[in-house]
Scaffold this active site. Sequence first.
Site, PDB file in Angstrom:
ATOM      1  N   ASP A   1       5.984  -6.390  10.333  1.00  0.00           N
ATOM      2  CA  ASP A   1       5.073  -5.498   9.622  1.00  0.00           C
ATOM      3  C   ASP A   1       5.806  -4.818   8.455  1.00  0.00           C
ATOM      4  OD1 ASP A   1       2.384  -4.096   9.777  1.00  0.00           O
ATOM      5  OD2 ASP A   1       3.680  -2.343   9.891  1.00  0.00           O
TER       6      ASP A   1
ATOM      7  N   GLU B   1       5.224  -9.883   6.666  1.00  0.00           N
ATOM      8  CA  GLU B   1       4.091  -9.282   5.979  1.00  0.00           C
ATOM      9  C   GLU B   1       4.711  -8.529   4.818  1.00  0.00           C
ATOM     10  OE1 GLU B   1       0.785  -5.880   5.808  1.00  0.00           O
ATOM     11  OE2 GLU B   1       2.759  -5.580   6.631  1.00  0.00           O
TER      12      GLU B   1
HETATM   13  C1  NOJ Z   1       0.179  -3.641   7.966  1.00  0.00           C
HETATM   14  C2  NOJ Z   1      -0.743  -3.809   9.107  1.00  0.00           C
HETATM   15  O1  NOJ Z   1      -1.312  -5.086   9.064  1.00  0.00           O
HETATM   16  C3  NOJ Z   1      -1.768  -2.710   8.992  1.00  0.00           C
HETATM   17  O2  NOJ Z   1      -2.827  -2.884   9.881  1.00  0.00           O
HETATM   18  C4  NOJ Z   1      -1.069  -1.397   9.186  1.00  0.00           C
HETATM   19  O3  NOJ Z   1      -1.981  -0.346   8.955  1.00  0.00           O
HETATM   20  C5  NOJ Z   1       0.094  -1.243   8.223  1.00  0.00           C
HETATM   21  N1  NOJ Z   1       0.903  -2.425   8.124  1.00  0.00           N
HETATM   22  C6  NOJ Z   1       0.997  -0.122   8.661  1.00  0.00           C
HETATM   23  O4  NOJ Z   1       1.714  -0.487   9.801  1.00  0.00           O
END
Ligand code: NOJ
Length: 543
Positions: free
Chosen positions: A214, A277
């Site tokens: 993440d 991500e």
């Molecule tokens: C990306 C995640 O996919 C999202 O759902 C989240 O709110 C943010 N990162 C913060 O962790």
Amino acid sequence: MTQELTSPSPAPQAPGTGRGPGWWRDAVIYQVYVRSFADSDGDGVGDLRGARARLPHLKDLGVDAVWLTPFYASPQADGGYDVADYRAVDPLFGSLQDADDLIRTAHDLGLRVIVDIVPNHTSDRHPWFQDPELARERYLFRPGKGENGELPPNDWESVFGGPAWTRTDRGDWYLHLFAPEQPDLNWDNPEVHAEFEAILRFWLDLGVDGFRVDVAHGMVKAPGLPDIGHGQQAKLIGNQVLPFFDQDGVHTIHRAWRRLLDGYGEAHGKQVVGVAEAWAPTAERLALYVRPDELHQAFNFQFLNAPWEAGALREVIDASLAATTSVGAPTTWVLSNHDVVRHTTRLGGGLDRARAATLLMLALPGSAYLYQGEELGLPEVTDLPDEVRQDPAFFRGGRTAGAAATSGQNGFRDGCRVPLPWSGELPPYGFGDGGSWLPQPGDWAALTVEAQTGDPASTLELYRTALALRHRLPGLGDGEMSWAPAPDGVLAFTRPGVLCAVNTLGHDVELPPPGALLLASAPVTGNGAAAVLPGDSCTWWAI
Ligand code: NOJ
């Protein structure tokens, strides 16, 4: 008028040429948003036992792996992306035993399991943040500006809206790029590194095959935490150049994690992967995350954000392939996830366009991520009443459509998180016995897994056939592609033995059939001399 679609040039390379091994290079990975997938205990919230019971659906669908969104102990200020204990399962989702059972069952079915790791921030309920002494070193505290420190330390805004800083009772401020309940960790502190490496090992020991990292571009901030200066809020999926995203220092962390994953994999006879991500301003910057000594995959959000227009799609496909090829990595395509408007709605062309976009994605070289429910053609739920919403972006973003546009350029995120319809005529459509945490629309009976199964015209059967063909045809998945001549508004490209034709226009296009039809997102008519590709369609041909 008859348009001409001639044979491809230049000749495509044989599949697998010059590429390293790796199951992820062409894997189709299915995202399970745990709280909305399947509920086993009737509390209206999906859980690990529910997900385990539904794994056969994923096996039948034909995916290779499952990515589970965070199910760790969490106050759920941001759907579990606010982790209070990285080694515990939140009772809402089950127990550690349930996680263990799920991983084992998935493996028995031949499905790999990827779990989420959230290293940019923790929950404010995490024991480190609860202890003022530890917190000071392991998070980003700064004195405020102004005469009495009453102003935030800099002008950064939270992705969810409002300042990225919150003042404590002690008078200093802490940074949170997301909600105030998600304080950012201080990755200059070696204890933070050590703790996350231990967490990775914990889940590896439980048998997972990889991690979705993440905010993989966020852990390191520009030295001195400089002002942005132009008052631009960060987007959840954006491509701005910002002092808190995509700093070169994050790559040192990814290199260390890659060593850990490779070392663990070698010791245990498996290949463990990391998927970033990461939001990078360009395809080239994104490719840095998948250099040979970094993570294995990075979601291609530029593709996700591309409009449904032949020229734009071709441009983003070319840029993505060029960038990832330059570092020897496959491209990782994605059209929907739990943060964006579902592509049935987002692309503006309903199911026709969504089905076409999916067949395009699945024909491209590389790996692809599917988001639960897209195989059912679910639309975004756009009329959720405010009182049921849970997305922190909604509460911090001013609750208005205007704020929605800035809180992540795709708007609030509850509409793509509505629980799945499995069977039956009425909500909760087999999701569980106790309703669903977000209300499902009353007209989803025809969209359930049950209703679509066995109907050759259904979106579910289209996905099943497409995934089966991807497995069967050696030319799909990892490998080369070549553009083929096509009329304006149509994209055509070849993979070894396969031609994919996408008609992005709103009307029929006639072509000489390039070969035998393998699969079509919409009915193709015509005869031996001419094939009529309907508007907003994608077809695969054996050549
Ligand atoms: C990306 C995640 O996919 C999202 O759902 C989240 O709110 C943010 N990162 C913060 O962790």
